[in-house]
Structures are given as structure tokens and as C-alpha cells.
Design a protein around this motif. Structure first.
Motif, short mmCIF file in Angstrom:
data_model
loop_
_atom_site.label_atom_id
_atom_site.label_comp_id
_atom_site.label_asym_id
_atom_site.label_seq_id
_atom_site.Cartn_x
_atom_site.Cartn_y
_atom_site.Cartn_z
N ILE A 1 -5.29 12.04 -2.35
CA ILE A 1 -4.51 10.84 -2.00
C ILE A 1 -4.75 9.80 -3.08
O ILE A 1 -5.88 9.41 -3.34
CB ILE A 1 -4.96 10.28 -0.64
CG1 ILE A 1 -4.70 11.33 0.43
CG2 ILE A 1 -4.22 8.98 -0.34
CD1 ILE A 1 -5.29 10.97 1.76
N PRO A 2 -3.69 9.41 -3.73
CA PRO A 2 -3.87 8.45 -4.82
C PRO A 2 -4.39 7.13 -4.31
O PRO A 2 -3.86 6.58 -3.35
CB PRO A 2 -2.46 8.30 -5.41
CG PRO A 2 -1.56 8.80 -4.36
CD PRO A 2 -2.32 9.77 -3.53
N SER A 3 -5.39 6.65 -4.92
CA SER A 3 -5.96 5.38 -4.52
C SER A 3 -6.85 4.91 -5.65
O SER A 3 -6.74 5.36 -6.78
CB SER A 3 -6.75 5.55 -3.22
OG SER A 3 -7.87 6.36 -3.48
N MET B 1 1.85 9.12 -5.93
CA MET B 1 2.19 10.50 -5.56
C MET B 1 3.34 11.01 -6.43
O MET B 1 3.32 12.15 -6.88
CB MET B 1 2.57 10.57 -4.08
CG MET B 1 1.36 10.50 -3.17
SD MET B 1 1.81 10.66 -1.46
CE MET B 1 2.12 12.42 -1.38
N ALA C 1 1.10 4.01 -2.91
CA ALA C 1 0.84 5.42 -2.63
C ALA C 1 2.00 6.28 -3.08
O ALA C 1 1.82 7.33 -3.70
CB ALA C 1 0.58 5.60 -1.14
N ALA D 1 0.83 -1.20 0.00
CA ALA D 1 0.00 0.00 0.00
C ALA D 1 0.87 1.25 0.00
O ALA D 1 0.60 2.21 -0.74
CB ALA D 1 -0.91 -0.02 1.22
N LEU D 2 1.93 1.23 0.83
CA LEU D 2 2.82 2.40 0.90
C LEU D 2 3.53 2.62 -0.43
O LEU D 2 3.65 3.75 -0.90
CB LEU D 2 3.84 2.21 2.02
CG LEU D 2 3.29 2.37 3.43
CD1 LEU D 2 4.36 2.01 4.45
CD2 LEU D 2 2.81 3.79 3.66
#
Lengths: 217, 187
Positions: free
Chosen positions: A138-140, A63, A59, A55-56
Motif C-alpha cells: 500500500i503506497p504510503s 497505486m 493512494a 489520502a484517497l
């Protein structure tokens, strides 16, 4: 046969008698159960760690991509703007958004000036601080932010009729909004905002509109 | 599984640490017999042999016993873990109980042979611990001197001298058996 030989022979007999001896199967069963428990716990922890790491990383990648898009000047349109009567402190290479066909005789300089558009009001509210500032996206897996624009504000008091033109995406200080009559808080004057500049065929900046992005949930 | 069977203990150990259950099973099956027999020959106690064998492998699984490949083979290391657990359990000067094993063969020849072997077993069990360790490891389990040295935490030369001394003591204990040498295959 000497004594050493006899001893070795005796030990050899013992060795052969016992060579099949092994720990009972229940020992293996207990150990295997212990092993599975330990590794299932470790597997859960490992899974959590892996999930968080992925996940990090995702992200960070999105970003970085988003930052790259904002910071890198696109090279696609290289249109040299002629000096316009209203000087715009454009900070980034403008991007051609679309070819515009402007109807004759609408507003000053042939541009509509209505500010009743709710999208335009939302941008103004943000700049004037009446609402919460737009949070960084927030990219998701969320949908892409929706673009919100104001109406065009004329940059020329008197301008020749506009038949064809181009709209260029530029980044300008928020103070530019004040120059067209939009309220901007003092502390936000140096903020950067995106804007679309309408450029006539003759190369003059005719009008400007401001752009913001809204995240739909 | 056939693929893993060709690999070294060290490779299997690395695999089992990574969660490979097959590697664990293979390594356990490859080494448990020797460990079990070592403890049995050291104590003469089947229950202790079972318990300590389990403890040895649990220590390996939990990381309590940390194997250093540079110090020697995994086999020698496991013997050392077993030895330490025995020492912790009974101390160095423990009086070893000598128990008889059940014999389920009716053949006279085999009985005689087994009886003779049991006398050898008792003779081994009656050796002082340091000599017994050397005899059991080197003669009964066919460990190399290096592995035995790792297990006993002593130099190879010490292993050799203990082994020689142990054999000499056994020879004395087994002298009355010379008469039954036929049972052991001696002429």
C-alpha cells in the motif's frame, strides 16, 4: 398643501425620526456567535472530508504509479536473448540490472547454487504457501519494499566458462521455479514472478534467480 | 472589509455561506436597520422588533429561508421573511398595541415635532395590515415596488393600489393634524 402632500410630509417626518433606529448590538452578537458555531462545525467536517479525499487521491496516485511501473515495459535495455538451452517463458521485456563478473569454476555453469540464503528461503516459502502471501504494497510514507532474491540456479548442464555477462530482470510464470527444482503449489503455477536471468557474453541464458519484495516496518 | 463593502448583497451572501464572517457582518449591518424598523413600524413593539430581526437573520444563516436571486433582491426577500414571521406570530388580524416612545429632548419645538410624529406613527400602526405593509415598505423604507411585491408576495399593481389606499386612510386619520402642520414643516 393637499391631503396627499400632508400625508407624505408626515411620513417623511416619521422616516427621518426613525432612520437611525437599529437592532441592538446584542442581536448582532448572538447572530455572530451562531454563525461561528455553525461554520466551525462545518469546518471540522470539511477538514475530515478534505483529509480523506487527499489520502484517497494520494493512494490512487501512488497505486497508479506503481501499476504503471509494473505494466509498462521499460525500454532502456533492448538486449535480444539468444535461444537458450533451457527455454524460459519470459513475459516482459527484460531489464538490464547489472553487468556481472562471474568467478570461474563455481558450481554448474560457473554459478553459485547455494540455497541456504535466508532471503532465498523466504521466496520459496512464499511460493510453496508455507507462509502468508506477500500483501500488495500500500503506497504510503512507508519505506520502499526491500528486494529479496534467491541464489542463481543454473540453466545449462554444461556451459562454457563464463567471464562476463549481464543480468536481466524479467517476469516469468511461477512454474519456472519448479523447472529449476523449487517447490511450487499447483494453484500458483500460473502466478507471475520476477526473475533475474544471467546472460553470458555469447547471449545464452546461463542462470536464473527469483525475486520477491518484502516490506520492512 | 472596505473591499467587501462595494459588493452586492448577493455576493456577500455567497461569501457568508462559504464561511466568510466579514461578509456576514457587512450584510447584517447593511440590512438589519431596515428590517428592524419595518417590524417596529408594523408592530410598534421594540422587543418584537428585536426578536424578529434576530429570527430573520437566523433563518438566513440556517438555510431555513432560501433566497432565490431570480425572484428579486435580497432586501425584498428579507422583508418577506420578516413579514411571514410576524404573520406567524400574530396572525393577520392582530390588534396592534400602540406604545409611546420615550422622548428625551427638552426643547419645546422638538417635543412638539416629536409628538406630532408620534401621532403619525400611531396612525400608521392603526392602518389595516395590508395597507400598513405597503406604506411602511414603500414610504418609510423606500423600497421599490418590485421589492415590496416580493416581500408581500403579491403583484406590483397590488402594491400600488394598497399604497394608495393606505395613504388615503392616513390622510383621513391625520386631518386634525393639519392645524399642527407647522410642526411637520408644512406652511
Amino acid at each position: 398643501m393637499n391631503s396627499d402632500d400632508r400625508v407624505l410630509k408626515a411620513l417623511d417626518a416619521l422616516k427621518h425620526l426613525d432612520c437611525e433606529l437599529e437592532a441592538p448590538p446584542r442581536v448582532e452578537a448572538v447572530l455572530l456567535e451562531t454563525y461561528r458555531k455553525r461554520h466551525s462545525r462545518r469546518g471540522i467536517l470539511h477538514g475530515w472530508f478534505q483529509g480523506i479525499t487527499i489520502a484517497l487521491l494520494a493512494a490512487a496516485l501512488v497505486m497508479a504509479f506503481a501499476l504503471g511501473r509494473n505494466s509498462k515495459a521499460p525500454t532502456r535495455p533492448t538486449i535480444a536473448l539468444q535461444p537458450a538451452p533451457a527455454t524460459l517463458p519470459i513475459e516482459a521485456t527484460p531489464v538490464l540490472i547489472e553487468e556481472a563478473v562471474i568467478p570461474q569454476g563455481t558450481g554448474r555453469g560457473g554459478v553459485q547454487t547455494s540455497t541456504r540464503n535466508p532471503s532465498a528461503e523466504s521466496v520459496v516459502r512464499w511460493v510453496t504457501g508455507e507462509t502468508k502471501p506477500i500483501q500488495p504494497v500500500i503506497p504510503s510514507v512507508r519505506p520502499q519494499p526491500r528486494e529479496v532474491v534467491t541464489d542463481f540456479f543454473p540453466l545449462m548442464d554444461v556451459a562454457p566458462p563464463l567471464g562476463r555477462g549481464q543480468i536481466l530482470r524479467v517476469t516469468v510464470p511461477a512454474s519456472t521455479m519448479r523447472s529449476v527444482g523449487l517447490p511450487v503449489r499447483e494453484e500458483r503455477l500460473n502466478d507471475r514472478v520476477q526473475a533475474d536471468v544471467l546472460v553470458g557474453e555469447e547471449g545464452m541464458a546461463r542462470a536464473i534467480r527469483f525475486v520477491s519484495f518484502v516490506q520492512d516496518f | 472589509m472596505a473591499f467587501l463593502e462595494q459588493h452586492t448583497d448577493e455576493y456577500l451572501l455567497a461569501r457568508l455561506k462559504g464561511g466568510d464572517e466579514t461578509a456576514f457582518t457587512l450584510l447584517y449591518r447593511r440590512r438589519q436597520g431596515a428590517i428592524y424598523r419595518f417590524i417596529l413600524h408594523m408592530t410598534g413593539d421594540l422587543v418584537v422588533a428585536e426578536d424578529v430581526t434576530q429570527e430573520v437573520f437566523l433563518a438566513l444563516l440556517s438555510g431555513q429561508a432560501k433566497y432565490d436571486e431570480s425572484r428579486g433582491s435580497l432586501s425584498g426577500f428579507l422583508f418577506g421573511v420578516a413579514r411571514n414571521k410576524l404573520l406567524r406570530r400574530f396572525g393577520a388580524q392582530r390588534e396592534v398595541p400602540v406604545e409611546e416612545y420615550a422622548v428625551d429632548d427638552d426643547l419645546l419645538e422638538d417635543l412638539l415635532r416629536r409628538e406630532t410624529v408620534e401621532r403619525v406613527r400611531r396612525a400608521v400602526l392603526s392602518l389595516p395590515q395590508v395597507y400598513r405593509e405597503a406604506v411602511v415598505l414603500c414610504d418609510l423604507e423606500e423600497s421599490s415596488y418590485e421589492d415590496a411585491a416580493l416581500a408581500l408576495d403579491c403583484p406590483v399593481g397590488t402594491v400600488r393600489s394598497r399604497l394608495n389606499r393606505g395613504r388615503a386612510m392616513l390622510a383621513q386619520k391625520l386631518q386634525p393634524m393639519a392645524a399642527v402642520g407647522v410642526a411637520l414643516g408644512g406652511k
